[in-house]
Design a protein around this motif. Sequence first.
Motif, PDB file in Angstrom:
ATOM      1  N   ALA A 188      -2.632   3.854  -2.237  1.00 40.20           N
ATOM      2  CA  ALA A 188      -2.918   2.782  -1.238  1.00 40.20           C
ATOM      3  C   ALA A 188      -2.428   1.612  -2.344  1.00 40.20           C
ATOM      4  O   ALA A 188      -2.834   1.385  -3.453  1.00 40.20           O
ATOM      5  CB  ALA A 188      -4.292   2.560  -0.846  1.00 40.20           C
ATOM      6  N   VAL A 189      -1.909   0.522  -1.826  1.00 41.78           N
ATOM      7  CA  VAL A 189      -1.758  -0.814  -2.432  1.00 41.78           C
ATOM      8  C   VAL A 189      -2.270  -1.751  -1.651  1.00 41.78           C
ATOM      9  O   VAL A 189      -2.423  -2.185  -0.550  1.00 41.78           O
ATOM     10  CB  VAL A 189      -0.162  -1.038  -2.394  1.00 41.78           C
ATOM     11  N   TYR A 190      -3.317  -2.336  -2.598  1.00 40.06           N
ATOM     12  CA  TYR A 190      -4.308  -3.453  -1.942  1.00 40.06           C
ATOM     13  C   TYR A 190      -3.728  -4.810  -2.554  1.00 40.06           C
ATOM     14  O   TYR A 190      -3.815  -5.158  -3.754  1.00 40.06           O
ATOM     15  CB  TYR A 190      -5.689  -3.239  -2.548  1.00 40.06           C
ATOM     16  N   ALA A 191      -3.070  -5.522  -1.845  1.00 39.54           N
ATOM     17  CA  ALA A 191      -2.452  -6.695  -2.442  1.00 39.54           C
ATOM     18  C   ALA A 191      -2.978  -8.077  -1.722  1.00 39.54           C
ATOM     19  O   ALA A 191      -3.183  -8.054  -0.374  1.00 39.54           O
ATOM     20  CB  ALA A 191      -0.872  -6.816  -2.293  1.00 39.54           C
ATOM     21  N   ASP A 192      -3.445  -9.324  -2.479  1.00 38.03           N
ATOM     22  CA  ASP A 192      -3.939 -10.183  -1.836  1.00 38.03           C
ATOM     23  C   ASP A 192      -2.921 -10.823  -1.008  1.00 38.03           C
ATOM     24  O   ASP A 192      -1.972 -10.952  -1.156  1.00 38.03           O
ATOM     25  CB  ASP A 192      -4.530 -10.961  -2.939  1.00 38.03           C
ATOM     26  N   ALA A 193      -3.536 -11.520  -0.067  1.00 37.21           N
ATOM     27  CA  ALA A 193      -2.562 -12.166   1.030  1.00 37.21           C
ATOM     28  C   ALA A 193      -1.746 -13.424   0.329  1.00 37.21           C
ATOM     29  O   ALA A 193      -0.703 -13.731   0.703  1.00 37.21           O
ATOM     30  CB  ALA A 193      -3.344 -12.884   1.991  1.00 37.21           C
ATOM     31  N   ALA A 194      -2.326 -13.781  -0.843  1.00 36.13           N
ATOM     32  CA  ALA A 194      -1.611 -14.853  -1.564  1.00 36.13           C
ATOM     33  C   ALA A 194      -0.605 -14.451  -2.544  1.00 36.13           C
ATOM     34  O   ALA A 194       0.292 -15.185  -3.062  1.00 36.13           O
ATOM     35  CB  ALA A 194      -2.518 -15.801  -2.583  1.00 36.13           C
ATOM     36  N   VAL A 195      -0.248 -13.212  -2.521  1.00 28.21           N
ATOM     37  CA  VAL A 195       0.546 -12.504  -3.695  1.00 28.21           C
ATOM     38  C   VAL A 195       2.275 -12.787  -2.795  1.00 28.21           C
ATOM     39  O   VAL A 195       2.036 -12.274  -1.779  1.00 28.21           O
ATOM     40  CB  VAL A 195       0.380 -11.176  -4.077  1.00 28.21           C
ATOM     41  N   PRO A 196       2.908 -13.122  -3.396  1.00 33.17           N
ATOM     42  CA  PRO A 196       4.350 -13.126  -2.868  1.00 33.17           C
ATOM     43  C   PRO A 196       4.795 -11.926  -2.453  1.00 33.17           C
ATOM     44  O   PRO A 196       4.532 -11.043  -3.042  1.00 33.17           O
ATOM     45  CB  PRO A 196       5.379 -13.890  -4.163  1.00 33.17           C
ATOM     46  N   TYR A 197       5.634 -12.050  -1.203  1.00 31.32           N
ATOM     47  CA  TYR A 197       6.133 -10.654  -0.515  1.00 31.32           C
ATOM     48  C   TYR A 197       7.058  -9.890  -1.544  1.00 31.32           C
ATOM     49  O   TYR A 197       6.758  -8.589  -1.908  1.00 31.32           O
ATOM     50  CB  TYR A 197       6.786 -11.013   0.493  1.00 31.32           C
ATOM     51  N   GLY A 198       7.829 -10.506  -2.400  1.00 27.92           N
ATOM     52  CA  GLY A 198       8.624  -9.875  -3.608  1.00 27.92           C
ATOM     53  C   GLY A 198       7.849  -9.030  -4.508  1.00 27.92           C
ATOM     54  O   GLY A 198       8.255  -7.954  -4.958  1.00 27.92           O
ATOM     55  N   ARG A 199       6.717  -9.467  -4.965  1.00 26.73           N
ATOM     56  CA  ARG A 199       5.919  -8.853  -5.914  1.00 26.73           C
ATOM     57  C   ARG A 199       5.427  -7.577  -5.154  1.00 26.73           C
ATOM     58  O   ARG A 199       5.479  -6.619  -6.165  1.00 26.73           O
ATOM     59  CB  ARG A 199       4.684  -9.839  -6.542  1.00 26.73           C
ATOM     60  N   VAL A 200       5.060  -7.709  -4.164  1.00 31.07           N
ATOM     61  CA  VAL A 200       4.332  -6.378  -3.514  1.00 31.07           C
ATOM     62  C   VAL A 200       5.600  -5.387  -3.256  1.00 31.07           C
ATOM     63  O   VAL A 200       5.518  -4.163  -3.415  1.00 31.07           O
ATOM     64  CB  VAL A 200       3.879  -6.502  -2.159  1.00 31.07           C
ATOM     65  N   ILE A 201       6.644  -5.963  -3.031  1.00 28.79           N
ATOM     66  CA  ILE A 201       7.907  -4.802  -2.671  1.00 28.79           C
ATOM     67  C   ILE A 201       8.236  -4.271  -3.980  1.00 28.79           C
ATOM     68  O   ILE A 201       8.635  -3.067  -3.993  1.00 28.79           O
ATOM     69  CB  ILE A 201       9.146  -5.668  -1.986  1.00 28.79           C
ATOM     70  N   ASP A 202       8.140  -5.050  -5.478  1.00 30.66           N
ATOM     71  CA  ASP A 202       8.300  -4.491  -6.337  1.00 30.66           C
ATOM     72  C   ASP A 202       7.473  -3.189  -6.794  1.00 30.66           C
ATOM     73  O   ASP A 202       7.979  -2.058  -7.293  1.00 30.66           O
ATOM     74  CB  ASP A 202       8.357  -5.561  -7.463  1.00 30.66           C
ATOM     75  N   VAL A 203       6.164  -3.258  -6.418  1.00 33.15           N
ATOM     76  CA  VAL A 203       5.242  -2.176  -6.565  1.00 33.15           C
ATOM     77  C   VAL A 203       5.479  -0.920  -5.769  1.00 33.15           C
ATOM     78  O   VAL A 203       5.721   0.061  -6.034  1.00 33.15           O
ATOM     79  CB  VAL A 203       3.814  -2.596  -6.426  1.00 33.15           C
ATOM     80  N   LEU A 204       5.954  -1.437  -4.332  1.00 37.16           N
ATOM     81  CA  LEU A 204       6.127  -0.291  -3.448  1.00 37.16           C
ATOM     82  C   LEU A 204       7.757   0.416  -3.811  1.00 37.16           C
ATOM     83  O   LEU A 204       7.623   1.460  -3.622  1.00 37.16           O
ATOM     84  CB  LEU A 204       6.344  -0.968  -2.053  1.00 37.16           C
ATOM     85  N   THR A 205       8.612  -0.378  -4.257  1.00 30.23           N
ATOM     86  CA  THR A 205       9.888   0.051  -4.683  1.00 30.23           C
ATOM     87  C   THR A 205       9.774   1.073  -5.966  1.00 30.23           C
ATOM     88  O   THR A 205      10.486   2.076  -5.972  1.00 30.23           O
ATOM     89  CB  THR A 205      10.841  -1.031  -5.030  1.00 30.23           C
ATOM     90  N   LEU A 206       8.793   0.565  -6.757  1.00 31.41           N
ATOM     91  CA  LEU A 206       8.386   1.472  -8.020  1.00 31.41           C
ATOM     92  C   LEU A 206       7.958   2.890  -7.605  1.00 31.41           C
ATOM     93  O   LEU A 206       8.496   3.883  -8.099  1.00 31.41           O
ATOM     94  CB  LEU A 206       7.521   1.013  -8.979  1.00 31.41           C
ATOM     95  N   GLY A 207       7.239   3.059  -6.740  1.00 28.92           N
ATOM     96  CA  GLY A 207       6.578   4.052  -6.208  1.00 28.92           C
ATOM     97  C   GLY A 207       7.624   4.913  -5.469  1.00 28.92           C
ATOM     98  O   GLY A 207       7.808   6.044  -5.623  1.00 28.92           O
ATOM     99  N   ALA A 208       8.690   4.275  -4.378  1.00 29.17           N
ATOM    100  CA  ALA A 208       9.479   5.117  -3.615  1.00 29.17           C
ATOM    101  C   ALA A 208      10.780   5.765  -4.665  1.00 29.17           C
ATOM    102  O   ALA A 208      11.240   6.739  -4.357  1.00 29.17           O
ATOM    103  CB  ALA A 208      10.194   3.891  -2.903  1.00 29.17           C
ATOM    104  N   GLN A 209      10.982   4.936  -5.741  1.00 28.81           N
ATOM    105  CA  GLN A 209      12.079   5.442  -6.680  1.00 28.81           C
ATOM    106  C   GLN A 209      11.476   6.609  -7.387  1.00 28.81           C
ATOM    107  O   GLN A 209      12.364   7.381  -8.081  1.00 28.81           O
ATOM    108  CB  GLN A 209      12.555   4.400  -7.562  1.00 28.81           C
ATOM    109  N   ASN A 210      10.187   6.950  -7.368  1.00 26.98           N
ATOM    110  CA  ASN A 210       9.766   7.915  -8.194  1.00 26.98           C
ATOM    111  C   ASN A 210       9.196   9.040  -7.295  1.00 26.98           C
ATOM    112  O   ASN A 210       8.274   9.821  -7.516  1.00 26.98           O
ATOM    113  CB  ASN A 210       8.704   7.637  -9.200  1.00 26.98           C
ATOM    114  N   ASN A 211       9.632   8.794  -5.914  1.00 26.87           N
ATOM    115  CA  ASN A 211       9.153   9.797  -5.036  1.00 26.87           C
ATOM    116  C   ASN A 211       7.549   9.947  -4.491  1.00 26.87           C
ATOM    117  O   ASN A 211       6.771  10.873  -4.637  1.00 26.87           O
ATOM    118  CB  ASN A 211       9.609  11.411  -5.171  1.00 26.87           C
ATOM    119  N   LEU A 212       6.910   8.857  -4.846  1.00 33.16           N
ATOM    120  CA  LEU A 212       5.470   8.477  -4.310  1.00 33.16           C
ATOM    121  C   LEU A 212       5.522   7.988  -3.239  1.00 33.16           C
ATOM    122  O   LEU A 212       5.834   6.905  -2.869  1.00 33.16           O
ATOM    123  CB  LEU A 212       4.840   7.673  -5.767  1.00 33.16           C
TER     124      LEU A 212
END
Length: 145
Positions: free
Chosen positions: A103-127
Amino acid sequence: MALKHQYDMTSLFSMASMTDVIFLLLIFFMVTSTFVFPTALEITLPQSSEQTPLKPSTRVYIDADQVIYASFDGSEPQAVAEDQLLAFLQLVMKEQPDLQYIAVYADAAVPYGRVIDVLTLGAQNNLKMVLATKPAPSSAKPSRP
């Protein structure tokens, strides 16, 4: 000459002083508990109308200052550098190979790109990662006649 005791010893125990001590301790702990501040992260999640019943035990937090924290199996969240996040997640996957989601708990004030960076890191490693949201307030929909 025999000396007589003028009083008899009783085998009863008076609980009056014990209850006084217990009440004083109760009041003490009630007053001091108001001074304890929780160490939880303050994250304002975005709202969503759709919710999932998943409750992953591994969590990644991104607070309003864009600091990344990670926790596993209900432990206290620890600050993690972005380059160490992948190593942490891979270690968790090795310990629990049946782990389905993170689960990724991102604050509403965090820029969308920062959240995508974390989600991409997981997707690239089959998480498999899911984005946590809070439920949107239920709005009463007018019924059609």
